[in-house]
Scaffold this active site. Sequence first.
Site, PDB file in Angstrom:
ATOM      1  CE  LYS A  12      25.151  13.615 -30.419  1.00 50.85           C
ATOM      2  NZ  LYS A  12      25.410  12.179 -29.550  1.00 50.85           N
ATOM      3  CD  GLN A  62      23.125   9.647 -27.540  1.00 51.06           C
ATOM      4  OE1 GLN A  62      23.416  10.402 -28.212  1.00 51.06           O
ATOM      5  NE2 GLN A  62      24.077  10.433 -26.032  1.00 51.06           N
ATOM      6  CG  ASP A  76      30.474   8.917 -29.348  1.00 58.83           C
ATOM      7  OD1 ASP A  76      30.320  10.795 -29.937  1.00 58.83           O
ATOM      8  OD2 ASP A  76      29.603   8.876 -29.197  1.00 58.83           O
TER       9      ASP A  76
END
Length: 297
Positions: A54, A98, A121
Site C-alpha cells: 500500500k 490494517q 476502507d
Amino acid sequence: MTASIIDGKAFALGLRERVAQQVASFRAAAGRAPGLAVVLVGEDPASAVYVRNKHKATIGAGMESFEHKLPADTSQADLIALVDKLNADLAVDGILVQLPLPGHIDERAVTTRIDPDKDVDGFHPVNAGRLATGLYGFVPCTPLGCLMLLKDQLGDLAGLDAVVIGRSNIVGKPLAQLLLMENATVTIAHSKTHDLPAVCRRGALVFAAVGQPEMVRRDWVKPDATIIDVGINRVSAENGKTKIVGDVAFAEVAEVAGAITPVPGGVGPMTIACLMLNTLKAACAQNGLPQPAIPNP
Ligand code: NAP
C-alpha cells in the site's frame, strides 16, 4: 480451456495510472498531495506485506504516505488516540488500520472511531449504511474492485442471477449490495447454505469469497458463467514450497466458465488500486474539489 481470463493486473494498472493523473490535478488545485495514513499494529507477516504494498502504491500514485507501525502490545486506548490524531490532521485524507489487530484490541471500537469521511476502507457502519441505502460513500476496496472488473467484462448486469458465496462485512455483504444496485438478482450463500453446488449452478455470475482453497468445482458452475474469485489461500506446492490459490478450482472451472479471474492476478491487484481511488475521492471531498472523473462502477 474455454473461459476468457479476466486480467485484473492489467485493469488495476490502468486504474492506478488514471488515479495518478488525477492526483496531479489535485496537487495543482490544492497545493499539496492527497495523504493516506496506514496503521499497522504488531508484526503479522502477511499484514506487513500488505502495508508495504500500500505504501509503494501510494507513493507511485503521487500521494503522501504516512506509515504508523506500532508494537503488538499497543493498548487500545493508545491506538484510538492515534486514530483521533489522524482524524484531526488536515494532511491526512484517508486512514486505514490494517486488520487483523492483536486479540486484546476490539477491532470494531477502532474502525468505528475513524472519521467516516476518511474511512477509505469503507468499513465504518456509516459507510456500510450508505451503501445499504443505495448511496455511494466509501465502498470497501475488494468488492469495488470485483464490480469494476465485472462491469468492464460484461457491461450491464441488470437481471443477471448473481451468487455471492461469503457474507463477511468486508467482502460478501458489500459485494451483494453493489450487485443489487446494478439490478442483478442476488443470492448470498454461506456456511449454512443447503446444497451449495446447486445454488452456485444458478449463477450467471459467481463470486467466491470464502477462504477455502479451490472449493468451487467444475460441476458447480453453469456453462458460460462469469466467475470472480476473491479467495487468497496459501497451500503447499508440489516442489515443497507454498503457492497462492483462490477459492475456485481454476483449471477445471475454466473448462466450463465463460470468463474467470485468476489467482493471483485477478481481484487482488484491484484492491490496492481501489484504495488509491478511495483516497483520491476522500481528498477531493475534504478540499471541496469535484470528485475525480473516474466514476463508481
Ligand atoms: P471471512 O470473514 O472468513 O468470511 C468467509 C465467508 O465464507 C463467511 O461468510 C463464511 O460463512 C463463508 N464460508 C466459509 N466456509 C464456507 C463453506 N464451506 N461453504 C460456504 N460458505 C463458507 O473471509 P473474508 O474476509 O470475506 O475473505 C474471504 C476470502 O477472500 C479469503 O480467502 C480472503 O483471504 C480473501 N480476500 C481477498 C482480498 C483480495 O484483495 N483479493 C481481500 C479480502 C479478502 P459464515 O458467515 O456462515 O461463517
